[in-house]
Design an enzyme around this catalytic site. Sequence first.
Site, short mmCIF file in Angstrom:
data_model
loop_
_atom_site.label_atom_id
_atom_site.label_comp_id
_atom_site.label_asym_id
_atom_site.label_seq_id
_atom_site.Cartn_x
_atom_site.Cartn_y
_atom_site.Cartn_z
N ASP A 347 0.87 -1.18 0.00
CA ASP A 347 0.00 0.00 0.00
C ASP A 347 0.90 1.23 0.00
O ASP A 347 2.14 1.10 -0.03
CB ASP A 347 -0.96 0.00 1.20
CG ASP A 347 -2.27 0.72 0.89
OD1 ASP A 347 -2.24 1.95 0.68
OD2 ASP A 347 -3.33 0.06 0.84
N HIS A 395 -12.39 -0.96 -9.21
CA HIS A 395 -13.57 -0.10 -9.40
C HIS A 395 -13.29 1.36 -9.07
O HIS A 395 -14.11 2.22 -9.32
CB HIS A 395 -14.78 -0.65 -8.61
CG HIS A 395 -14.79 -0.32 -7.16
ND1 HIS A 395 -15.95 -0.24 -6.43
CD2 HIS A 395 -13.80 -0.05 -6.28
CE1 HIS A 395 -15.65 0.07 -5.18
NE2 HIS A 395 -14.36 0.17 -5.07
C1 SAM Z 1 -10.75 1.02 -1.55
S1 SAM Z 1 -9.31 0.72 -0.61
C2 SAM Z 1 -9.25 -1.04 -0.65
C3 SAM Z 1 -8.46 -1.58 0.49
C4 SAM Z 1 -8.48 -3.09 0.64
N1 SAM Z 1 -7.98 -3.77 -0.55
C5 SAM Z 1 -9.87 -3.61 0.99
O1 SAM Z 1 -10.28 -4.61 0.43
O2 SAM Z 1 -10.52 -3.01 1.84
C6 SAM Z 1 -8.03 1.21 -1.72
C7 SAM Z 1 -6.62 1.03 -1.15
O3 SAM Z 1 -5.68 1.38 -2.18
C8 SAM Z 1 -4.63 2.12 -1.59
N2 SAM Z 1 -4.00 2.92 -2.65
C9 SAM Z 1 -4.48 4.03 -3.26
N3 SAM Z 1 -3.62 4.45 -4.20
C10 SAM Z 1 -2.58 3.58 -4.18
C11 SAM Z 1 -1.40 3.47 -4.95
N4 SAM Z 1 -1.11 4.35 -5.93
N5 SAM Z 1 -0.56 2.44 -4.69
C12 SAM Z 1 -0.85 1.55 -3.71
N6 SAM Z 1 -1.97 1.59 -2.96
C13 SAM Z 1 -2.81 2.60 -3.20
C14 SAM Z 1 -5.32 2.93 -0.53
O4 SAM Z 1 -4.40 3.41 0.43
C15 SAM Z 1 -6.33 1.93 0.02
O5 SAM Z 1 -5.76 1.16 1.06
#
Ligand code: SAM
Length: 477
Positions: A347, A395
């Site tokens: 992350d 999504h």
């Molecule tokens: C909607 S959440 C989903 C989290 C987890 N997979 C779940 O099932 O609850 C999106 C995740 O993507 C991470 N994220 C956003 N942009 C990112 C990036 N460029 N690289 C890595 N992680 C990222 C956010 O910090 C967050 O934890």
Amino acid sequence: MGKLRLSSFFPSSSSSSADAEAKKQNRRSFSALSSSLRNKDAGTNGAAAPPAPKVTKTETAPEQSTSRMLALAQKITKAAEKLEAHMKAKNLPMPSFDVDAPADFPSLPEDVQGSRQEIIHATKELALLAHGPRESIRWGVWEFLDVMALAAINHYGIAKLVPVDSTITLAELQAKTSLDAINLARLLRMVMTNGIFREPSPGVIAHTAASRVLAEDEDMQAWVGFNGEDIFPAAGHVLPALKAHPEATSLTRAGFQFAFDTVDKEPMFATFGKDPVRARRMGRAMASLTGGEGYEPSYFVDVEKGGYDFSDLDATGGTFVDIGGSHGFMCVDLANKYKNMKFVVQDLQKTVDSAPKPISADSQVAERITLLAHDFFTEQVTKDADVYFFRWIMHNYSTPYAISLLKNLIPALKPGARIIINDHCLLEAGQENPWDERVMRRMDVVMLALLNAQERSEAEFKELFAAAGDGFVFKVS
Ligand SMILES: C[S@@+](CC[C@H](N)C(=O)[O-])C[C@H]1O[C@@H](n2cnc3c(N)ncnc32)[C@H](O)[C@@H]1O
């Protein structure tokens, strides 16, 4: 929750046809929209576009619509009788607006739950028929006022100021808020039309079961706040966003940016990153949503619930990479079940830094989970893993971004590596039960308003992989 299992192997090379496909993907790809665009393309090439399929008439004659109303009313009666009989037999409290009524239905046997859903679907259809088309549209378009009033009541924390076991006068309540008397009263009376608070006598306010939830459930307060103060303004600016940028793919040109004056400046997540209060509210709102029935990680972890079986990987001590895996809760659950697999949770740095340490009290679990700061828009750094997992990531992104997420994996993929997408999967219109259909259609347009992103159908997921490279084998589970 819909799940897709997608297997892949190392693609031989990126062909020019894949590039052409990638360009074609540079727009939203609803299947119906894709076919209409294909027809348009055929026309510009000089070939005659195939005629639009004939629309089947579904309108009912006046006497039939009367019988539909009665059929629905009878269906509702039957389903309500079945639900009530179950509640009585189990000595469960009946649904009620009373302040002491349970905030949630208990877990119900499948057939009784089916009756409950039938009541919800049939009452909605019956109400639409009873309103008639013109009235349905005229008053339906005012539903945003429900959100406006609830968002204001929530913002001022009114629910927490009303005693749970007694009443409060409007004058007493007004003295506790910065809202003036008239606005407090009109907003309260507006939300009362939805069963939130009641006015047992003029000027006297009391809780209902729903307003009590608003008073006591902090995640619900965050959910209403995030929806009312972030999503609602974003949704109100989708139209100017679409007019200015009809392709609707950019993360910095969504309704959200038009609402908060950040067009071409930053994506929503960056805006939240600068505002800890708003970021925390969104986090809690998500917890409120994903705490709901059907969203639990167990649906992925437990094979009995239709989850994914990793026994083969466990036998070989394989590696599972959770991309955008937040604080790693999914890997913790998997590591509790599979005792030999290894896990990498990737992350952003900030998220990794704020993860609980150790990630699990069980050292046998904690020592097999590595937290790694990695930006998924750069090339994958964990090479030769067995599984690359995206849960609720795709999504959040329009097609060009989603394709690049997959392309970034390619240099790391060994033959037979699996990419697993755990996301909603849209069915064709009308294939879902009316409740799920409405939740999913709403989720899809929320994605549009906040991120110019989208929910996808199986065909649309398949198109992403086809655009990302040649070597993917697409499987559905
Ligand atoms: C909607 S959440 C989903 C989290 C987890 N997979 C779940 O099932 O609850 C999106 C995740 O993507 C991470 N994220 C956003 N942009 C990112 C990036 N460029 N690289 C890595 N992680 C990222 C956010 O910090 C967050 O934890």
